[in-house]
Design a protein around this motif. Structure first.
Motif, short mmCIF file in Angstrom:
data_model
loop_
_atom_site.label_atom_id
_atom_site.label_comp_id
_atom_site.label_asym_id
_atom_site.label_seq_id
_atom_site.Cartn_x
_atom_site.Cartn_y
_atom_site.Cartn_z
N GLU A 1 50.33 -46.41 -36.91
CA GLU A 1 51.76 -46.63 -37.16
C GLU A 1 52.41 -45.38 -37.76
O GLU A 1 53.51 -45.00 -37.36
CB GLU A 1 51.98 -47.85 -38.06
CG GLU A 1 51.83 -49.16 -37.31
CD GLU A 1 50.90 -50.12 -38.01
OE1 GLU A 1 50.32 -49.78 -39.06
OE2 GLU A 1 50.73 -51.23 -37.48
N HIS A 2 51.72 -44.75 -38.69
CA HIS A 2 52.26 -43.52 -39.29
C HIS A 2 52.28 -42.40 -38.25
O HIS A 2 53.23 -41.60 -38.20
CB HIS A 2 51.44 -43.10 -40.51
CG HIS A 2 51.55 -44.05 -41.66
ND1 HIS A 2 52.75 -44.35 -42.26
CD2 HIS A 2 50.61 -44.77 -42.30
CE1 HIS A 2 52.54 -45.22 -43.24
NE2 HIS A 2 51.25 -45.50 -43.28
N ALA A 3 51.26 -42.33 -37.44
CA ALA A 3 51.22 -41.32 -36.39
C ALA A 3 52.40 -41.48 -35.43
O ALA A 3 53.04 -40.48 -35.05
CB ALA A 3 49.90 -41.40 -35.62
N ILE A 4 52.72 -42.71 -35.08
CA ILE A 4 53.85 -42.98 -34.19
C ILE A 4 55.13 -42.38 -34.76
O ILE A 4 55.91 -41.74 -34.04
CB ILE A 4 54.00 -44.49 -33.92
CG1 ILE A 4 52.87 -44.98 -33.02
CG2 ILE A 4 55.36 -44.80 -33.29
CD1 ILE A 4 52.74 -46.50 -32.93
N ASN A 5 55.35 -42.56 -36.05
CA ASN A 5 56.56 -42.02 -36.68
C ASN A 5 56.64 -40.51 -36.54
O ASN A 5 57.71 -39.95 -36.27
CB ASN A 5 56.63 -42.43 -38.15
CG ASN A 5 56.87 -43.91 -38.31
OD1 ASN A 5 57.53 -44.54 -37.50
ND2 ASN A 5 56.33 -44.49 -39.37
N PHE A 6 55.52 -39.83 -36.71
CA PHE A 6 55.52 -38.37 -36.58
C PHE A 6 55.62 -37.93 -35.12
O PHE A 6 56.27 -36.92 -34.82
CB PHE A 6 54.31 -37.75 -37.28
CG PHE A 6 54.52 -37.61 -38.75
CD1 PHE A 6 55.11 -36.47 -39.28
CD2 PHE A 6 54.17 -38.64 -39.63
CE1 PHE A 6 55.33 -36.34 -40.64
CE2 PHE A 6 54.39 -38.53 -40.99
CZ PHE A 6 54.97 -37.37 -41.50
N TYR A 7 55.00 -38.68 -34.21
CA TYR A 7 55.17 -38.36 -32.80
C TYR A 7 56.64 -38.52 -32.40
O TYR A 7 57.16 -37.71 -31.62
CB TYR A 7 54.27 -39.23 -31.91
CG TYR A 7 52.82 -38.85 -31.92
CD1 TYR A 7 52.41 -37.54 -31.66
CD2 TYR A 7 51.83 -39.79 -32.18
CE1 TYR A 7 51.07 -37.18 -31.66
CE2 TYR A 7 50.49 -39.45 -32.19
CZ TYR A 7 50.12 -38.15 -31.93
OH TYR A 7 48.78 -37.79 -31.94
N ASN B 1 48.83 -35.95 -34.98
CA ASN B 1 47.44 -35.93 -34.51
C ASN B 1 46.47 -36.18 -35.66
O ASN B 1 45.47 -36.88 -35.50
CB ASN B 1 47.12 -34.61 -33.83
CG ASN B 1 47.74 -34.50 -32.45
OD1 ASN B 1 48.11 -35.49 -31.83
ND2 ASN B 1 47.86 -33.28 -31.97
N ASP B 2 46.77 -35.59 -36.80
CA ASP B 2 45.92 -35.79 -37.98
C ASP B 2 45.89 -37.27 -38.37
O ASP B 2 44.83 -37.83 -38.64
CB ASP B 2 46.43 -34.92 -39.13
CG ASP B 2 45.55 -35.01 -40.36
OD1 ASP B 2 44.31 -34.83 -40.22
OD2 ASP B 2 46.08 -35.26 -41.46
N LEU B 3 47.06 -37.90 -38.39
CA LEU B 3 47.14 -39.32 -38.72
C LEU B 3 46.43 -40.17 -37.67
O LEU B 3 45.75 -41.15 -38.00
CB LEU B 3 48.60 -39.75 -38.87
CG LEU B 3 49.31 -39.18 -40.09
CD1 LEU B 3 50.83 -39.33 -39.96
CD2 LEU B 3 48.82 -39.87 -41.36
N TYR B 4 46.59 -39.80 -36.40
CA TYR B 4 45.89 -40.52 -35.32
C TYR B 4 44.38 -40.46 -35.54
O TYR B 4 43.69 -41.48 -35.43
CB TYR B 4 46.27 -39.93 -33.96
CG TYR B 4 45.47 -40.56 -32.84
CD1 TYR B 4 45.91 -41.73 -32.23
CD2 TYR B 4 44.28 -40.00 -32.42
CE1 TYR B 4 45.16 -42.33 -31.23
CE2 TYR B 4 43.52 -40.59 -31.41
CZ TYR B 4 43.97 -41.75 -30.83
OH TYR B 4 43.22 -42.35 -29.83
#
Length: 120
Positions: free
Chosen positions: A17-23, A8-11
């Protein structure tokens, strides 16, 4: 920090793209699974990768039926010009949340496009 919170922080920083990896890590660990799938889909929408968003939205809907999930599915189908599917999902979203004026607007836009096409 948990995967979902980090994603969420990255989003929020528009690092989709980084947020997708953490999701994805959040999904693997069953941490807020439905929300993680939905948020992954929203990231793909931001990246205009509608086919990937559709897959994630369907997976999220298998876990939880939310108006916003159906709305974004309708949006994705509208973006890839599958108006019948888009209309169907917008209508489901609207039936779940009749106060959602965005659903009504989306439905009316699609219906107007059908009327315009019929009168051409």
């Amino acid at each position: 920090m948990k995967y979902f919170e980090k994603a969420n922080d990255l989003y929020n920083k528009k690092q989709y793209e980084h947020a997708i990896n953490f999701y994805k890590k959040s999904i693997e660990t069953k941490e807020n699974e439905a929300a993680s799938l939905y948020n992954t889909a929203v990231c793909f929408i931001k990246l205009k990768e509608f086919d990937k968003a559709i897959i994630n939205l369907h997976n999220a809907l298998n876990l939880k039926k939310e108006s916003s999930y159906f709305f974004n599915l309708g949006y994705c189908y509208a973006m890839i010009n599958e108006k019948n599917k888009a209309l169907n999902y917008f209508n489901i979203a609207w039936s779940l949340n009749p106060k959602d004026t965005e659903c009504e607007k989306a439905i009316n836009l699609i219906l107007k496009s059908y009327l315009h096409k019929a009168s051409s």
